[in-house]
Design an enzyme around this catalytic site. Structure first.
Site, short mmCIF file in Angstrom:
data_model
loop_
_atom_site.label_atom_id
_atom_site.label_comp_id
_atom_site.label_asym_id
_atom_site.label_seq_id
_atom_site.Cartn_x
_atom_site.Cartn_y
_atom_site.Cartn_z
N HIS A 121 -6.44 12.85 -5.25
CA HIS A 121 -5.21 12.75 -6.06
C HIS A 121 -5.55 12.72 -7.55
CE1 HIS A 121 -2.90 10.78 -2.44
NE2 HIS A 121 -3.44 11.95 -2.13
N HIS A 150 0.04 3.45 8.90
CA HIS A 150 1.41 3.61 8.44
C HIS A 150 2.24 2.68 9.32
CE1 HIS A 150 -0.03 7.62 6.85
NE2 HIS A 150 0.45 6.98 5.80
N ASP A 196 -8.35 16.78 1.12
CA ASP A 196 -8.97 15.66 1.84
C ASP A 196 -10.31 16.05 2.48
OD1 ASP A 196 -6.76 14.11 1.17
OD2 ASP A 196 -5.72 14.48 3.04
N ASP A 205 -3.62 19.49 -1.22
CA ASP A 205 -4.42 18.28 -1.02
C ASP A 205 -5.38 18.55 0.14
OD1 ASP A 205 -5.35 15.73 -0.88
OD2 ASP A 205 -3.42 14.80 -0.46
N ASP A 221 2.58 4.12 12.62
CA ASP A 221 1.35 4.19 13.43
C ASP A 221 1.26 2.90 14.24
OD1 ASP A 221 0.37 6.60 12.25
OD2 ASP A 221 -0.47 5.46 10.57
N GLU A 255 -0.34 4.07 -4.60
CA GLU A 255 -1.30 5.18 -4.50
C GLU A 255 -0.73 6.40 -5.21
OE1 GLU A 255 -2.39 6.23 -0.45
OE2 GLU A 255 -3.51 7.99 -1.10
C1 XLS Z 1 -1.47 11.27 1.45
C2 XLS Z 1 -1.87 9.90 1.38
C3 XLS Z 1 -1.64 9.08 2.61
C4 XLS Z 1 -1.74 7.66 2.19
C5 XLS Z 1 -1.11 6.61 3.00
O1 XLS Z 1 -1.85 12.10 0.62
O2 XLS Z 1 -3.23 9.87 1.01
O3 XLS Z 1 -2.53 9.44 3.60
O4 XLS Z 1 -3.09 7.37 1.98
O5 XLS Z 1 0.26 6.74 3.03
MG MG Z 2 -4.63 8.45 0.69
#
Ligand code: XLS
Ligand code: MG
Length: 346
Positions: free
Chosen positions: A215, A51, A252, A250, A54, A176
């Site tokens: 997503h 980011h 992940d 979400d 970051d 994204e």
């Molecule tokens: C959040 C997103 C984030 C992006 C980058 O859900 O996946 O991590 O990948 O901003």
């Molecule tokens: Mg992502």
């Protein structure tokens, strides 16, 4: 024999998260960026995602010369470590200025902030040497639909992209999509929306997309179809592999953790489209389970990469001639079993 492959892997500093959730505090002590970079290198990853903040922490408080200095210092550290910066993404969801959205905020001052922040992100990407900006449009949506006009929001998103395309003639933008969370409904929920939006901009060739498995699943789609669709446009410029157990927050999860067959089909789609052969990276946007001990902090990343490569082997070893025969004979029952037997192995 070791698998011969062309894939390169990366993750972001946020993927070594501390376990905080809306109901409880961190469960692992925060680690400095240098530690994360060291882990990435030690475990044989090729690149890091960033980011904007970051790369340059507390970005909003810094001047252009300071940003340049810090970004260039980071670039030297990455060069020394032999690590490529895959992407930079503007964090447009944290500031009080993006509480009601960024590019689609109802407040023109906030929209201005979002564009200026994006310009800073582009500058950072250029200093780091990457030409790829990722746009996760986190708060471009509403909690209730009467709060914004969808038509106007679409125009504002195109306007924002056009401003960024004009600001720097060399960078590319990978949108994204995500259908919800933090918003009730997002304006760019799927790859179809992202690529349609690209066509409305002044430079469609510089606007593509990034698919995140979770997503797509949250949008009720099969990520493998999203991959094939994006690749048919030549616009899959990055991918965030992970997993997701249905329509929840979400998650992940590690790649393949929830549904190995869905993961297998994503790998098959990447293989048939030659993904990675133009230098695209496989990014693992996964998080540790909250219970993870400090000593196991890298396991979700290493395991996701391992599962990916095992599935590359599976994709290559799949009896495609047999599958074609079954398809020609419309014997989908046998095709289904062929896939299951193949995934279960001997
Ligand atoms: C959040 C997103 C984030 C992006 C980058 O859900 O996946 O991590 O990948 O901003
Ligand atoms: Mg992502």
């Amino acid at each position: 024999m070791a698998l011969k492959h062309h894939y390169k892997f990366c993750f972001g500093p946020w993927n070594l998260s501390e376990g905080q959730d809306p109901y409880g505090p961190p469960v692992r002590p925060p680690q400095a960026f240098d530690w994360k970079l060291e882990q990435l290198k030690k475990h044989g990853f090729d690149a890091m995602m960033f980011h904007d903040d970051d790369a340059v922490p507390e970005l909003d408080t810094k001047t252009e010369p300071q940003i340049r200095k810090e970004a260039k210092a980071l670039k030297r550290r990455l060069d020394d470590a032999g690590i490529w910066p895959e992407i930079v993404a503007p964090r447009l969801w944290f500031s009080p200025m993006t509480i009601d959205g960024a590019y689609t905020s109802n407040d023109p001052k906030c929209r201005k902030y979002a564009i200026e922040r994006s310009f800073k992100c582009i500058d950072i990407a250029r200093h780091l040497g990457t030409d790829l900006i990722v746009l996760w449009l986190a708060r471009e949506g509403t909690y209730l639909r009467e709060a914004k006009s969808g038509r106007r929001s679409t125009e504002l998103l195109v306007e924002a992209l056009d401003r960024m395309l004009a600001y720097d003639k060399t960078v590319r933008f990978a949108i994204e999509p995500k259908p919800n969370e933090p918003m009730d409904h997002a304006y760019v929920p799927t790859i179809g929306h992202a690529l349609a939006l690209a066509q409305l901009t002044s430079q469609p060739r510089r606007v593509g997309c990034l698919i995140e498995s979770a997503h797509a699943i949250l949008a009720g789609l099969d990520p493998a179809d999203e991959i094939d669709f994006a690749c048919a446009f030549g616009k899959l410029w990055s991918i965030h592999l992970n997993d997701q157990n249905g329509l929840k927050f979400d998650q992940d999860k590690p790649f393949g953790s929830n549904n190995l067959r869905v993961a297998f089909n994503q790998v098959c789609a990447l293989e048939r489209n030659g993904y990675g052969k133009q230098g695209e990276y496989v990014a693992l946007d996964v998080h540790p389970f909250r219970t993870t001990r400090v000593e196991h902090w890298m396991a979700h990343l290493v395991n996701s990469r391992r599962t990916f490569l095992r599935l590359v082997e599976k994709a290559r070893a799949f009896d495609k001639a047999k599958a074609r025969q079954l398809v020609a004979n419309r014997d989908y029952q046998a095709l289904d079993q062929l896939v299951l037997e193949h995934l279960m192995g001997r």
